[in-house]
Design a protein around this motif. Structure first.
Motif, PDB file in Angstrom:
ATOM      1  N   ALA A  27      33.840  36.249  39.353  1.00  0.00           N
ATOM      2  CA  ALA A  27      35.081  35.614  38.883  1.00  0.00           C
ATOM      3  C   ALA A  27      34.886  34.111  38.713  1.00  0.00           C
ATOM      4  O   ALA A  27      35.344  33.530  37.724  1.00  0.00           O
ATOM      5  CB  ALA A  27      36.216  35.904  39.867  1.00  0.00           C
ATOM      6  N   LYS A  28      34.186  33.483  39.631  1.00  0.00           N
ATOM      7  CA  LYS A  28      33.951  32.032  39.515  1.00  0.00           C
ATOM      8  C   LYS A  28      33.094  31.716  38.289  1.00  0.00           C
ATOM      9  O   LYS A  28      33.379  30.767  37.564  1.00  0.00           O
ATOM     10  CB  LYS A  28      33.297  31.508  40.793  1.00  0.00           C
ATOM     11  CG  LYS A  28      34.256  31.439  41.966  1.00  0.00           C
ATOM     12  CD  LYS A  28      33.603  30.800  43.171  1.00  0.00           C
ATOM     13  CE  LYS A  28      34.473  30.883  44.386  1.00  0.00           C
ATOM     14  NZ  LYS A  28      35.568  29.953  44.424  1.00  0.00           N
ATOM     15  N   ARG A  29      32.046  32.529  38.055  1.00  0.00           N
ATOM     16  CA  ARG A  29      31.187  32.307  36.886  1.00  0.00           C
ATOM     17  C   ARG A  29      31.939  32.497  35.572  1.00  0.00           C
ATOM     18  O   ARG A  29      31.701  31.786  34.604  1.00  0.00           O
ATOM     19  CB  ARG A  29      29.973  33.239  36.924  1.00  0.00           C
ATOM     20  CG  ARG A  29      28.897  32.836  37.897  1.00  0.00           C
ATOM     21  CD  ARG A  29      27.590  33.596  37.669  1.00  0.00           C
ATOM     22  NE  ARG A  29      27.720  35.036  37.580  1.00  0.00           N
ATOM     23  CZ  ARG A  29      27.703  35.879  38.610  1.00  0.00           C
ATOM     24  NH1 ARG A  29      27.573  35.417  39.831  1.00  0.00           N
ATOM     25  NH2 ARG A  29      27.806  37.173  38.418  1.00  0.00           N
ATOM     26  N   CYS A  30      32.846  33.472  35.548  1.00  0.00           N
ATOM     27  CA  CYS A  30      33.555  33.815  34.310  1.00  0.00           C
ATOM     28  C   CYS A  30      34.883  33.078  34.148  1.00  0.00           C
ATOM     29  O   CYS A  30      35.532  33.221  33.117  1.00  0.00           O
ATOM     30  CB  CYS A  30      33.806  35.322  34.269  1.00  0.00           C
ATOM     31  SG  CYS A  30      32.300  36.302  34.209  1.00  0.00           S
ATOM     32  N   GLY A  31      35.293  32.328  35.147  1.00  0.00           N
ATOM     33  CA  GLY A  31      36.562  31.609  35.061  1.00  0.00           C
ATOM     34  C   GLY A  31      37.778  32.495  35.265  1.00  0.00           C
ATOM     35  O   GLY A  31      38.870  32.177  34.802  1.00  0.00           O
ATOM     36  N   TRP A  32      37.611  33.613  35.968  1.00  0.00           N
ATOM     37  CA  TRP A  32      38.715  34.526  36.231  1.00  0.00           C
ATOM     38  C   TRP A  32      39.516  34.047  37.440  1.00  0.00           C
ATOM     39  O   TRP A  32      39.034  33.282  38.255  1.00  0.00           O
ATOM     40  CB  TRP A  32      38.206  35.929  36.516  1.00  0.00           C
ATOM     41  CG  TRP A  32      37.459  36.569  35.388  1.00  0.00           C
ATOM     42  CD1 TRP A  32      37.465  36.214  34.074  1.00  0.00           C
ATOM     43  CD2 TRP A  32      36.580  37.692  35.499  1.00  0.00           C
ATOM     44  NE1 TRP A  32      36.658  37.054  33.352  1.00  0.00           N
ATOM     45  CE2 TRP A  32      36.097  37.974  34.204  1.00  0.00           C
ATOM     46  CE3 TRP A  32      36.176  38.483  36.540  1.00  0.00           C
ATOM     47  CZ2 TRP A  32      35.222  39.015  33.944  1.00  0.00           C
ATOM     48  CZ3 TRP A  32      35.298  39.533  36.283  1.00  0.00           C
ATOM     49  CH2 TRP A  32      34.839  39.785  34.995  1.00  0.00           C
ATOM     50  N   VAL A  33      40.721  34.547  37.566  1.00  0.00           N
ATOM     51  CA  VAL A  33      41.571  34.254  38.718  1.00  0.00           C
ATOM     52  C   VAL A  33      41.207  35.215  39.853  1.00  0.00           C
ATOM     53  O   VAL A  33      41.041  36.409  39.623  1.00  0.00           O
ATOM     54  CB  VAL A  33      43.067  34.431  38.364  1.00  0.00           C
ATOM     55  CG1 VAL A  33      43.942  34.241  39.583  1.00  0.00           C
ATOM     56  CG2 VAL A  33      43.466  33.482  37.260  1.00  0.00           C
ATOM     57  N   VAL A  34      41.087  34.667  41.060  1.00  0.00           N
ATOM     58  CA  VAL A  34      40.897  35.488  42.258  1.00  0.00           C
ATOM     59  C   VAL A  34      42.183  35.400  43.070  1.00  0.00           C
ATOM     60  O   VAL A  34      42.652  34.303  43.382  1.00  0.00           O
ATOM     61  CB  VAL A  34      39.707  35.001  43.109  1.00  0.00           C
ATOM     62  CG1 VAL A  34      39.615  35.790  44.414  1.00  0.00           C
ATOM     63  CG2 VAL A  34      38.414  35.104  42.332  1.00  0.00           C
ATOM     64  N   GLY A  35      42.765  36.545  43.369  1.00  0.00           N
ATOM     65  CA  GLY A  35      43.996  36.578  44.152  1.00  0.00           C
ATOM     66  C   GLY A  35      43.842  37.493  45.351  1.00  0.00           C
ATOM     67  O   GLY A  35      43.298  38.586  45.246  1.00  0.00           O
ATOM     68  N   TYR A  36      44.309  37.021  46.496  1.00  0.00           N
ATOM     69  CA  TYR A  36      44.323  37.814  47.726  1.00  0.00           C
ATOM     70  C   TYR A  36      45.758  38.276  47.924  1.00  0.00           C
ATOM     71  O   TYR A  36      46.656  37.454  48.107  1.00  0.00           O
ATOM     72  CB  TYR A  36      43.880  36.975  48.916  1.00  0.00           C
ATOM     73  CG  TYR A  36      42.450  36.507  48.833  1.00  0.00           C
ATOM     74  CD1 TYR A  36      41.435  37.222  49.452  1.00  0.00           C
ATOM     75  CD2 TYR A  36      42.108  35.353  48.130  1.00  0.00           C
ATOM     76  CE1 TYR A  36      40.127  36.805  49.380  1.00  0.00           C
ATOM     77  CE2 TYR A  36      40.793  34.934  48.050  1.00  0.00           C
ATOM     78  CZ  TYR A  36      39.804  35.661  48.682  1.00  0.00           C
ATOM     79  OH  TYR A  36      38.505  35.240  48.601  1.00  0.00           O
ATOM     80  N   ALA A  37      45.990  39.576  47.858  1.00  0.00           N
ATOM     81  CA  ALA A  37      47.353  40.108  47.882  1.00  0.00           C
ATOM     82  C   ALA A  37      47.647  40.855  49.175  1.00  0.00           C
ATOM     83  O   ALA A  37      46.758  41.440  49.800  1.00  0.00           O
ATOM     84  CB  ALA A  37      47.565  41.041  46.696  1.00  0.00           C
ATOM     85  N   ASP A  38      48.896  40.834  49.545  1.00  0.00           N
ATOM     86  CA  ASP A  38      49.388  41.610  50.678  1.00  0.00           C
ATOM     87  C   ASP A  38      50.906  41.557  50.646  1.00  0.00           C
ATOM     88  O   ASP A  38      51.486  40.870  49.804  1.00  0.00           O
ATOM     89  CB  ASP A  38      48.852  41.050  51.998  1.00  0.00           C
ATOM     90  CG  ASP A  38      48.881  42.081  53.120  1.00  0.00           C
ATOM     91  OD1 ASP A  38      49.068  43.289  52.839  1.00  0.00           O
ATOM     92  OD2 ASP A  38      48.726  41.697  54.286  1.00  0.00           O
ATOM     93  N   GLU A  39      51.518  42.261  51.552  1.00  0.00           N
ATOM     94  CA  GLU A  39      52.965  42.234  51.641  1.00  0.00           C
ATOM     95  C   GLU A  39      53.397  42.420  53.082  1.00  0.00           C
ATOM     96  O   GLU A  39      52.634  42.890  53.917  1.00  0.00           O
ATOM     97  CB  GLU A  39      53.616  43.300  50.754  1.00  0.00           C
ATOM     98  CG  GLU A  39      53.315  44.717  51.140  1.00  0.00           C
ATOM     99  CD  GLU A  39      51.914  45.139  50.739  1.00  0.00           C
ATOM    100  OE1 GLU A  39      51.249  45.736  51.598  1.00  0.00           O
ATOM    101  OE2 GLU A  39      51.474  44.875  49.618  1.00  0.00           O
ATOM    102  N   VAL A  40      54.609  42.007  53.344  1.00  0.00           N
ATOM    103  CA  VAL A  40      55.255  42.236  54.638  1.00  0.00           C
ATOM    104  C   VAL A  40      56.627  42.817  54.325  1.00  0.00           C
ATOM    105  O   VAL A  40      57.146  42.643  53.230  1.00  0.00           O
ATOM    106  CB  VAL A  40      55.391  40.945  55.478  1.00  0.00           C
ATOM    107  CG1 VAL A  40      54.042  40.398  55.869  1.00  0.00           C
ATOM    108  CG2 VAL A  40      56.201  39.893  54.755  1.00  0.00           C
TER     109      VAL A  40
END
Length: 181
Positions: A27-40
């Motif tokens: 993702a860093k090489r390609c310029g993509w977004v990295v998201g860490y997801a969760d919920e409460v």
């Protein structure tokens, strides 16, 4: 300390961590977004759930709290969140009810709109493998969504593809949003 936990030798953990790290690097090489997801989520009747009473000298009796069927308010409230560490942002979405598959797919649709408004086309989504994340409904939605994005791109209408990365069970230290809850 968290680096030490990353090295734990539970079966499958090292392989899942390698996959997560490889997707982050890609993702860093390609310029993509990295998201860490969760919920409460919070229940209106969860805690304190019981009222107790007893007559003098008698054993304690418990009475379970319940919500009337005519009550229009939801029994629970959920908060979905995605941490984007590169942007130093957390996107939150509150919804009625507890996290289930159809609520999760609605959140993913909303999240795609948010990411697309940033001009991004690919989201690497890192989250745990809760039953509503890995359900057939969510997996089917992801597959159909990504296919429709590819079709739309051929016609000149960009969308946001989601590359999911499900983390191993009981490894919250691998999901960077966990400390924010």
């Amino acid at each position: 300390a968290s680096q030490r936990r990353d090295q734990q030798s539970r079966p499958g953990l090292r392989q899942e961590k390698k996959r997560r790290d490889a997707l982050i690097a890609l993702a860093k090489r390609c310029g993509w977004v990295v998201g860490y997801a969760d919920e409460v989520w919070w229940s209106r009747v969860a805690q304190p759930k019981m009222h107790s009473w007893s007559e003098a000298g008698e054993p304690l009796r418990l009475l379970e709290r319940q919500v009337s069927k005519e009550d229009p308010d939801p029994k629970a409230l959920s908060c979905y969140g995605v941490l984007e560490p590169d942007q130093k942002t957390i996107r939150l979405r509150f919804v009625d009810g507890r996290p289930v598959s159809h609520v999760t797919t609605a959140f993913l649709e909303w999240l795609c709109q948010q990411v697309q408004s940033q001009g991004q086309r690919v989201l690497v989504l890192i989250w745990d493998n809760a039953s509503w994340h890995v359900s057939q409904e969510v997996r089917r939605w992801l597959q159909q969504h990504n296919q429709s994005v590819l079709t739309a791109e051929r016609e000149g209408h960009p969308g946001v593809r989601i590359i999911p990365c499900w983390l191993p069970t009981k490894s919250p230290w691998l999901n960077r949003i966990e400390p924010h809850w």
